[in-house]
Enzyme design. Structure first.
Site, PDB file in Angstrom:
ATOM      1  CD  GLU A 195       9.055   1.735  13.474  1.00 41.62           C
ATOM      2  OE1 GLU A 195       8.780   2.943  13.715  1.00 41.62           O
ATOM      3  OE2 GLU A 195       9.860   1.375  12.608  1.00 41.62           O
ATOM      4  N   GLY A 198       4.123   3.530  10.840  1.00 38.87           N
ATOM      5  CA  GLY A 198       3.381   4.781  10.779  1.00 38.87           C
ATOM      6  C   GLY A 198       2.914   5.230  12.143  1.00 38.87           C
ATOM      7  CB  SER A 199       0.302   7.649  13.081  1.00 37.29           C
ATOM      8  OG  SER A 199      -0.896   7.074  12.588  1.00 37.29           O
ATOM      9  N   GLY A 224      -3.185   5.305  13.390  1.00 30.52           N
ATOM     10  CA  GLY A 224      -3.426   4.540  12.169  1.00 30.52           C
ATOM     11  C   GLY A 224      -3.082   3.078  12.342  1.00 30.52           C
ATOM     12  N   GLY A 225      -1.960   2.804  13.003  1.00 37.75           N
ATOM     13  CA  GLY A 225      -1.547   1.426  13.220  1.00 37.75           C
ATOM     14  C   GLY A 225      -2.514   0.663  14.104  1.00 37.75           C
ATOM     15  CE  LYS A 279      -2.393   3.508   1.722  1.00 39.73           C
ATOM     16  NZ  LYS A 279      -1.793   4.772   2.232  1.00 39.73           N
ATOM     17  CD  GLU A 291       6.527   9.401  17.449  1.00 38.92           C
ATOM     18  OE1 GLU A 291       7.581   9.050  16.905  1.00 38.92           O
ATOM     19  OE2 GLU A 291       5.424   8.848  17.222  1.00 38.92           O
ATOM     20  CB  CYS A 329      10.248   5.707  14.294  1.00 40.58           C
ATOM     21  SG  CYS A 329      11.476   4.609  13.571  1.00 40.58           S
TER      22      CYS A 329
END
Length: 491
Positions: free
Chosen positions: A235, A211-212, A215-216, A161, A360, A272
């Site tokens: 992650e 990603g965030s 979203g994750g 994606k 974060e 990250c």
């Protein structure tokens, strides 16, 4: 150009449709047994050829990547080399064959209390994998990034994606390599709806995500809430605390201040592994040095509007918190794309009282936390969430018990002594992971050779005739892989 065997898969804007994800997953499903049966030398050659393709087209890829990400030509060229190194490392891993983890327990009719049968174990590919690209690594965590490479090494076809931050680069990368791959082994889809459909598609057997946290977590819930739940290797966010002892402050304070700001603002803090927390003794005396270092950082465009808006919102929330003081924050530019380099300050006591500060801030900002005593420090470290990295700057000869206690107090996947977390070496022993919320699966890594194990599962063959066994388990061992043979085990 697209592989001639995949003309029905829509590209560009049309690839956000439900059918795009379904078609790509179906093609990957058809390709799975073909890739899994490919002899290891051929699979390794496939990976090395992808590396060559990147090298041959580095100039064109860099130009497109810079136009979409604004990360800088030198950084992007270095990332292409890193991506090649990942491909070459996994090619070597496949050739060697130990990643199959072949274990053989020969039969023993005299075993007590019962005779033991012939038992042979091997890791096999899970099947088609969905990979979500990251915005901040358009090569190393994208179409041919570590998730894709490790999955292909395991024998799993991949549907990527693409990230909306670099769609043209994703498409170009795919077009440059797809013609050299068997049909369905690698495909790219675009759009959030296509991503959600991939996670739900019954042909997809595992997901890799960078990603965030928000979203994750949403995709993780989707993957585990399926009628047939599948592994989701995400992650997510990480605070990456850095502790500086009083002795290190006294000996190397100026240098530590410079290196800290350099690490925080590297690529405008869009890593990250950026140090989000710096723990200093209350009398560290580095305020002016830190202020000068951060004031010298030039604001630059962030990766996209979605990062700029989130960064500014989080920074404003932290800076206006009553328990936080602003050491330095750059002037807010009219250009909303530009970063705002900043250092904020609070105390260990205040941080324990206000855990909402533990978030974060993805960009060139970090929170300095002052501690009054070792106990004050340790009590605060113990309440931190899981993280990718934890660093300690100390001096040889310091209290060994204290230094051990510092590491024990933090839940991290990688501990660093007198160094900085930004920069993840692509080596076999590297672990890029950590307890929640750093990742959804702390047992696994997304960098290093062990990343391949995410996409495989063990299968045992008991009492099976030799001719029916997979080649790596056969007595003749035609693939010439390492076979761990056990004798004298308990029956």
């Amino acid at each position: 150009m697209p592989h001639p065997a995949s003309p029905q898969l829509p590209r560009g804007g049309a690839a956000a449709s439900t059918r795009a994800a379904a078609d790509a997953a179906l093609q990957a499903h058809a390709a799975a047994p073909v890739l899994a049966a490919l002899p290891l030398p051929a699979r390794a050659a496939l990976l090395r050829n992808l590396s060559h393709r990147l090298a041959e087209n580095a100039d064109t890829l860099t130009d497109v990547a810079e136009s979409e990400t604004r990360l800088g030509v030198e950084r992007l060229r270095g990332e292409i080399r890193r991506t090649q190194a990942q491909l070459d490392m996994f090619a070597g891993l496949v050739e060697e064959g130990a990643f199959l983890d072949v274990m053989i327990d020969p039969p023993d009719p005299e075993a007590i209390p019962v005779p033991r049968p012939d038992v042979r174990r091997i890791l096999v590919p899970l099947g088609p994998v969905a990979v979500f690209s990251a915005s901040n690594f358009p090569f190393a965590f994208s179409v041919l990034g570590g998730d894709t490479t490790s999955a292909l090494a395991a024998g799993c076809p991949v549907v990527v994606k693409a990230h909306e931050g670099h769609p043209r680069l994703s498409e170009l990368t795919w077009e440059l390599v797809a013609q050299d791959l068997p049909p369905g082994v690698l495909n790219v889809v675009h759009g959030r709806e296509a991503g959600r459909n991939l996670v739900s598609d019954p042909h997809i057997r595992a997901v890799g995500f960078t990603g965030s946290t928000a979203g994750g977590r949403a995709l993780f819930d989707l993957a585990t809430g399926r009628p047939d739940p599948i592994p989701f290797y995400g992650e997510l966010g990480s605070l990456n605390p850095v502790v500086v002892t009083a002795a290190a402050c006294a000996q190397r304070g100026r240098n530590i201040a410079h290196q800290y700001v350099t690490s925080v603002t590297l690529s405008q803090g869009q890593f990250c592994t950026k140090p989000g927390l710096l723990f200093l003794p209350v009398d560290h005396g580095m305020e002016e040095r830190l202020r000068r270092e951060i004031a010298a950082v030039t604001a630059a465009p962030l990766l996209g509007d979605w990062i700029s808006s989130a960064y500014r919102a989080t920074l404003a929330e932290l800076a206006h918190h009553p328990a936080v003081q602003v050491l330095h924050m750059a002037q807010c530019s009219d250009d909303s794309r530009l970063s705002i380099p900043a250092l904020l300050v609070t105390s260990a006591t205040a941080l324990r009282a206000h855990p909402e500060l533990l978030q974060e801030c993805f960009g060139p900002a970090s929170l300095i936390v002052t501690y009054a005593s070792p106990d004050d420090l340790l009590d605060t470290l113990r309440m931190l969430p899981g993280t990718l990295t934890a660093s300690v700057h100390g001096q040889e000869g310091e209290d060994e018990l204290l230094l051990r206690s510092l590491a024990a107090a933090m839940d991290a996947g990688r501990f660093i002594w007198n160094g900085w977390p930004t920069g993840v070496a692509v080596t076999p022993a590297m672990h890029h992971g950590g307890p929640w919320p750093a990742t959804t699966s702390p047992l696994h890594t997304s960098v290093g050779s062990r990343a391949v194990s995410r996409w495989m599962r063990p299968v045992v063959y008991q009492g099976m005739p030799d001719e029916f066994l997979p080649e790596p388990l056969q007595r003749a061992n035609p693939w010439n892989v390492p076979q761990e043979v056990h004798t004298g085990v308990i029956g």
